[in-house]
Write a protein that holds these residues in place. Structure first.
Motif: not given
Ligand code: GDP
Length: 299
Positions: A33-45
């Motif tokens: 879930w942390e990876d999901v979160e950081s993927t979204l943050l990195l994509a500027d969501v």
């Protein structure tokens, strides 16, 4: 349109693939879930959009149990669409019977403002409408030349004033010309100086006021460069305080894998992304379509 989709897909799909492989399979660990979160943050969501998405996805995965890749895709597609806001009105206002529609294009220099004015004209002309371009960016020396080049390229009249002249007076002249010619739309390029908020507010409200003597401003489109991420958001906040925005044109989406900025911008501003820039050519501007965008994002 197919070409635009392909281009968008190429730059976006890494986000989709990363998330989909995380979300398919069995229950996710806290680390996943942390990876999901950081993927979204990195994509500027953005922070708010990310935490809402993660909460929704957690709930859905609990209900769904083990997920195939297709299940994960459907789930993610639904949730991204919810974030992108399918119900937002993305249409551009059109001319009234007796006057042209007036579109004011604002934004910081370098974001692609002048190019976007040209491309908007191109879209409208392709749609059978007549367009007058107003070069009210009298501050940047080359801006009026650049706009005029776009005008002759796409078949729109360009109205310009003296360099360093009063932007509001050029805007006024452009609308006057638009009315005289019975044009459908007047698209006005403005100066992108982000000096002080008060200065910006004064300049833009003066343009609106002066233009409104002949015809009210129908659209105020803020141009944001998608590759600048959080910086684009900071600019958006300043402009949103200075003038009532009706929409955003998000440029250079072809140059970033961070398509999530669409979500962040809409959340932050409460105004729809109406147009997306996908390259430097005249046909590289498309009306923003939530479904096509999310599909491209998912790869
Ligand atoms: P302005 O200073 O905001 O008016 O910016 P310009 O319109 O002069 O654009 C700045 C640069 O960005 C130019 O080289 C444009 O060709 C480029 N540009 C504008 N929109 C896009 C886009 O959607 N994609 C790409 N790749 N480049 C763009």
């Amino acid at each position: 349109l197919v070409r635009l989709r392909a281009r968008l897909a190429r730059s976006q799909s890494s986000l989709g693939r990363g998330l989909l492989s995380l979300l398919s399979g069995d229950d996710l660990s806290e680390e996943d879930w942390e990876d999901v979160e950081s993927t979204l943050l990195l994509a500027d969501v953005g922070v708010a959009g990310t935490s809402e998405l993660v909460a929704a996805l957690k709930e859905r995965t609990t209900v769904l149990g083990a997920r195939t890749f297709a299940d994960a895709r459907e789930m993610l597609r639904d949730e991204l669409l919810a974030q992108v806001g399918t119900t937002l009105d993305r249409s551009m206002r059109t001319a009234a019977d007796d006057r042209p529609a007036v579109v004011l294009v604002v934004g910081v220099n370098g974001t692609g403002k002048t190019t976007t004015c040209g491309k908007i004209a191109r879209l409208l002309v392709a749609d059978g409408r007549s367009v007058v371009l107003g070069a009210a960016d009298t501050f940047r020396a080359a801006a009026a030349d650049q706009l005029e080049t776009w005008g002759s390229r796409v078949g729109a009249v360009t109205v310009r004033g003296p360099e360093g002249g009063d932007p509001a007076s050029v805007a006024f002249d452009a609308v006057k010309r638009g009315i005289a010619e019975g044009a459908d739309t007047v698209v006005i390029d403005t100066a992108g100086r982000l000096h002080t908020k008060v200065g910006l507010m004064d300049e833009l409200s003066k343009i609106k006021r002066v233009v409104a003597k002949q015809s009210p401003v129908d659209e105020v489109i803020l141009v944001l460069d998608a590759t600048t991420g959080q910086n684009a958001l900071a600019q958006a906040r300043v402009f949103a305080e200075a003038v009532d925005l009706t929409g955003v044109a998000l440029t250079k989406l072809d140059g970033t894998a961070k398509g999530g900025i669409v979500i962040a911008v809409q959340r932050e501003l409460g105004v729809p992304v109406k147009l997306v820039g996908l390259g430097e050519g005249p046909d590289d501007l498309a009306p923003f379509e939530p479904e096509g965008f999310v599909d491209a994002l998912l790869g």
